[in-house]
Motif scaffolding. Structure first.
Motif, PDB file in Angstrom:
ATOM      1  N   UNK A  35     -29.731  43.418 -64.407  1.00 55.07           N
ATOM      2  CA  UNK A  35     -30.243  43.073 -63.079  1.00 55.07           C
ATOM      3  C   UNK A  35     -29.471  41.863 -62.575  1.00 55.07           C
ATOM      4  N   UNK A  36     -28.333  42.141 -61.935  1.00 54.33           N
ATOM      5  CA  UNK A  36     -27.481  41.054 -61.472  1.00 54.33           C
ATOM      6  C   UNK A  36     -26.995  41.319 -60.060  1.00 54.33           C
ATOM      7  N   UNK A  37     -26.691  40.249 -59.346  1.00 53.45           N
ATOM      8  CA  UNK A  37     -26.290  40.358 -57.945  1.00 53.45           C
ATOM      9  C   UNK A  37     -24.773  40.378 -57.790  1.00 53.45           C
ATOM     10  N   UNK A  38     -24.314  41.109 -56.781  1.00 57.54           N
ATOM     11  CA  UNK A  38     -22.893  41.127 -56.454  1.00 57.54           C
ATOM     12  C   UNK A  38     -22.709  40.387 -55.139  1.00 57.54           C
ATOM     13  N   UNK A  39     -21.859  39.384 -55.150  1.00 54.70           N
ATOM     14  CA  UNK A  39     -21.655  38.573 -53.947  1.00 54.70           C
ATOM     15  C   UNK A  39     -20.348  38.928 -53.255  1.00 54.70           C
ATOM     16  N   UNK A  40     -20.364  38.842 -51.933  1.00 56.81           N
ATOM     17  CA  UNK A  40     -19.132  39.045 -51.154  1.00 56.81           C
ATOM     18  C   UNK A  40     -19.042  37.960 -50.096  1.00 56.81           C
ATOM     19  N   UNK A  41     -17.876  37.351 -50.007  1.00 61.53           N
ATOM     20  CA  UNK A  41     -17.632  36.283 -49.049  1.00 61.53           C
ATOM     21  C   UNK A  41     -16.647  36.748 -47.997  1.00 61.53           C
ATOM     22  N   UNK A  42     -16.890  36.465 -46.744  1.00 57.51           N
ATOM     23  CA  UNK A  42     -15.863  36.762 -45.737  1.00 57.51           C
ATOM     24  C   UNK A  42     -16.061  35.840 -44.539  1.00 57.51           C
ATOM     25  N   UNK A  44     -17.614  29.987 -39.338  1.00 55.44           N
ATOM     26  CA  UNK A  44     -18.593  30.068 -40.424  1.00 55.44           C
ATOM     27  C   UNK A  44     -18.224  31.166 -41.415  1.00 55.44           C
ATOM     28  N   UNK A  45     -18.820  31.087 -42.580  1.00 52.80           N
ATOM     29  CA  UNK A  45     -18.599  32.068 -43.635  1.00 52.80           C
ATOM     30  C   UNK A  45     -19.827  32.963 -43.743  1.00 52.80           C
ATOM     31  N   UNK A  46     -19.574  34.257 -43.951  1.00 50.09           N
ATOM     32  CA  UNK A  46     -20.653  35.206 -44.199  1.00 50.09           C
ATOM     33  C   UNK A  46     -20.645  35.533 -45.688  1.00 50.09           C
ATOM     34  N   UNK A  47     -21.775  35.313 -46.328  1.00 51.34           N
ATOM     35  CA  UNK A  47     -21.896  35.640 -47.750  1.00 51.34           C
ATOM     36  C   UNK A  47     -23.014  36.671 -47.896  1.00 51.34           C
ATOM     37  N   UNK A  48     -22.691  37.807 -48.506  1.00 49.06           N
ATOM     38  CA  UNK A  48     -23.779  38.757 -48.802  1.00 49.06           C
ATOM     39  C   UNK A  48     -23.938  38.836 -50.310  1.00 49.06           C
ATOM     40  N   UNK A  49     -25.155  39.124 -50.710  1.00 49.44           N
ATOM     41  CA  UNK A  49     -25.478  39.206 -52.132  1.00 49.44           C
ATOM     42  C   UNK A  49     -26.381  40.421 -52.297  1.00 49.44           C
ATOM     43  N   UNK A  50     -25.966  41.366 -53.142  1.00 54.66           N
ATOM     44  CA  UNK A  50     -26.761  42.598 -53.230  1.00 54.66           C
ATOM     45  C   UNK A  50     -27.093  42.954 -54.665  1.00 54.66           C
ATOM     46  N   UNK A  51     -28.197  43.624 -54.803  1.00 51.73           N
ATOM     47  CA  UNK A  51     -28.691  44.074 -56.104  1.00 51.73           C
ATOM     48  C   UNK A  51     -29.141  45.520 -55.969  1.00 51.73           C
ATOM     49  N   UNK A  52     -28.666  46.384 -56.850  1.00 50.09           N
ATOM     50  CA  UNK A  52     -29.170  47.749 -56.892  1.00 50.09           C
ATOM     51  C   UNK A  52     -29.551  48.050 -58.337  1.00 50.09           C
ATOM     52  N   UNK A  53     -30.807  48.414 -58.562  1.00 49.28           N
ATOM     53  CA  UNK A  53     -31.277  48.736 -59.911  1.00 49.28           C
ATOM     54  C   UNK A  53     -31.781  50.170 -59.895  1.00 49.28           C
ATOM     55  N   UNK A  54     -31.345  50.973 -60.842  1.00 51.57           N
ATOM     56  CA  UNK A  54     -31.791  52.359 -60.911  1.00 51.57           C
ATOM     57  C   UNK A  54     -32.762  52.519 -62.081  1.00 51.57           C
ATOM     58  N   UNK A  55     -33.802  53.298 -61.874  1.00 49.58           N
ATOM     59  CA  UNK A  55     -34.800  53.521 -62.920  1.00 49.58           C
ATOM     60  C   UNK A  55     -34.307  54.489 -63.983  1.00 49.58           C
TER      61      UNK A  55
END
Lengths: 448, 448
Positions: free
Chosen positions: A436-443, A371-382
């Motif tokens: 405000x955008x997500x960063x994806x990583x596939x492994x 299987x593939x692991x996909x993570x998607x993260x968002x960090x927003x600073x005020x």
């Protein structure tokens, strides 16, 4: 000329108001913003916006204002949305909120539909952007013909590293009452590898898992409310693991659990004599009696907190062993704790908050063995203590949705949350222009 | 000819019915006993008593029966008393119960008074005999001019040593639902050395103290509900320590706490798929996921239960790790636990239960330097699984009070509990003739 009514000018409303004011100039809208506290609204709006004192329990006034607008954005606490929804149904005005869709709101679906209006809830950050960004990935995975095996999602309203100067690594960036009551109201529920799991409140903060986001370090996550109800809403009936969680910095939960264990987060009863009580006496009221041991010693023994535990530093930093008078009359434990935390965990001038979201998807591609692991993260600073990441991530999706309804891009009728492509896709696209955008990583998934 | 109506023929009604039947012969009363389950009543009454099927939610029937009687003894679960109280107010009939006086019942005081009737609650064993026997001693101590420094009282419905053959040293002698829910519904509250203390439910069973009663061995006590509300009722405003507790055999609470910690005593939500669930799966639904560790291992690790702990024996004896199907549909955790315990902790033929009560008073005599410790204890053993100590100690005070009202010995009007001398003194005296008497011990208090 279209009219917008914003009700509630609390913590998270600044970005919403600013976004709608910018678009009002472009589209020629008229904005009215109302709150019980007129000064609060006046501080937040531009001169072009009409600021009014609005009491939602003044039925006549609420009816008049709703009749006189085209769309309502409700920023009041979740339990009050139905009060506003009733005149919205009466005068056929659509309403948007950033709150969890309550049973009461769900039950209005039929009436909303027959009135040709839309009640769109869970349109903030959590719930809100989490739904939208997760559904975008889930739908993409499925459209590519893959089988989803696991979906986990975590969100945290935290403090940015540059403003992080207390041992809890936490400051209050949203409703402080909800900070204290977080996790109460029924067990956390989720499904893991096909088995339903339930965690009672008094165990919740000891069932954490560690998550690392590249460039931002480690976080700990605990289960957030009822994940099971999203199985149907997301269409995940065939997915063996579905888990929603809340993020804190490592060590927070274990120390917070001390208050949970004591009973100091209980909001269901008032303590005796709180007016003359000190914080030390507050803590002592949950401890065994001793005519020898000091309160601090008793707490550390009762909770098995070792001398080298960082929990000690966190608790002592809060001043819970001080002889300072609380000064609240007939207060519940939760109210006393909130009173203390509002002082200790307050954002200082120049402070920046940080909104963190992290999704984990495991899926199996056709023909592939692993299987593939996909993570998607968002960090927003005020930007500062008013234009917080929390205010942006709550307010912008609300504002964008309001725009889409007013411009006819969304034509749904009934009661919805933003899991539908025609809602989430344009909102996510516009959010990207605000950073405000997500960063994806596939492994490849190693099975851990 | 006077008429008595008994409503409810559950576990604790046998001694009540027998007492009233004996006195009916003497005084020429007519008794009617009603229950939803006619067979249940028929099994418990003598031929002279009229057994009827009575549904308290059949308003017409309930009204007719109450109009047709002189006094009502309600043995239904506490939450249903108000249903019966309404027609009692309408037709001016006094009512007796063995339950805690609820807010709803208290609020009927004015109406009861104006109708010239008496609603007398807390007339069983705990609450009931505890109030009566404690108030007798408290009043005597004060009448002798002494100052009361401490009042603690403990009660337990247990199993007699000769019938004690399980590792919990416990069997069910009263409402099994209440056994599972014991301690829920707000924190335990009491006052100790002038300091108010609050224990949340999830800590209650780890805050026990050991009590020894000569000839009967050791017990452990945990705090019972809100002791503070008895301060006013008993007139103890100047007493620095007031504590009400519940007794179990040592080791019970620590093992029971495992269910509390798991969330397995929660009655507020239904679990998914309980119909096909085994007891092992039930326990597993509260534990972390692992594809290696067996459920038993996970539980012991999660709860820090060592290999030499007697908690293991208790849990394993209950069969919670068995693959037996539960067979309940849409059940709450509490309902599943009750279902299991009703089988495992059932009274067997020949079993005798044991009711234990223990009061502790510390008081200062005028002119004496050291305070005096006075203990007062009661142990009642049942005859068999029907004529239990629980049924006697709940039923006899109710029966005696009913007699006193019918014979004009009690002439109070309003809503009361038996803390008044004219109620408790004759009841305690008559109870002694049934072998229900207290043993007092006086000694100098060593300050521990």
């Amino acid at each position: 000329m279209k009219k917008i009514l914003i009700i509630g000018a609390g913590r998270s409303s600044s970005a919403l108001i600013r976004y709608l004011e910018e678009n009002a100039r472009k589209f020629g809208w008229e904005i009215t913003a109302g709150d019980r506290d007129l000064t609060l609204v006046q501080e937040k709006v531009a001169p072009s916006t009409c600021a009014i004192a609005l009491d939602i329990f003044n039925e006549q006034q609420l009816n008049d204002e709703i009749q006189n607008t085209d769309i309502v954005v409700s920023m009041v606490p979740a339990r009050f949305h139905p009060v506003i929804a009733l005149p919205c149904l009466k005068y056929a005005r659509s309403m948007l909120t950033a709150s969890y869709e309550s049973q009461e709101m769900s039950e209005m679906a039929h009436k909303a539909k027959s009135q040709g209006i839309l009640f769109l809830n869970e349109l903030g950050v959590d719930p809100g952007i989490d739904h939208m960004s997760a559904m975008r990935v889930i739908n993409r995975i499925r459209e590519e013909g893959n089988a989803l095996l696991c979906f986990e999602t975590f969100t945290g309203g935290l403090i940015a590293p540059e403003s992080d100067n207390n041992p809890w690594h936490y400051k209050i960036t949203w409703n402080p009452r909800n900070v204290v009551l977080a996790g109460q109201g029924g067990p956390a529920r989720f499904i893991q590898e096909g088995t339903y799991k339930y965690i009672p409140y008094h165990r919740l903060f000891r069932r954490t898992e560690v998550i690392e986001i590249e460039g931002f370090g480690k976080f700990e996550g605990y289960a957030n409310r009822d994940s099971l109800k999203y199985i149907e809403k997301y269409g995940l009936q065939d997915v063996p693991t579905v888990y929603r969680g809340t993020l804190r910095r490592p060590g927070f939960c274990r120390a917070w659990d001390v208050f949970v264990q004591l009973g100091a987060t209980d909001d269901s009863f008032t303590l005796n004599n709180t007016e003359d009580m000190t914080y030390k006496e507050f803590i002592n009221s949950f401890l065994y009696y001793s005519h020898e041991d000091p309160v601090k010693t008793k707490l550390y023994q009762y909770m098995h907190i070792d001398q080298d535990s960082d929990v000690r530093e966190k608790l002592e930093w809060l001043g819970i062993f001080d002889n300072t008078k609380i000064g609240l009359k007939d207060a519940t434990p939760a109210q006393i704790l909130e009173h203390l935390l509002c002082k200790k965990w307050a954002l200082e001038p120049g402070d920046k908050d940080m909104l963190v979201m992290w999704h984990k998807f495991i899926y199996k591609q056709k023909g592939q063995e692993k299987p593939t692991l996909l993570t998607s993260s968002l960090v927003v600073t005020g930007d500062d203590p008013v234009n917080t990441a929390m205010a942006k991530t709550v307010g912008l999706p609300l504002g964008i949705a309001a725009k889409m309804i007013l411009t006819g891009q969304i034509r749904l009728e009934g009661v919805y949350i933003p899991t539908i492509k025609e809602i989430y896709e344009p909102i996510l696209q516009e959010l990207e222009s605000y950073g405000i955008g997500f960063i994806e990583k596939n492994m490849e998934w190693n099975g851990e």
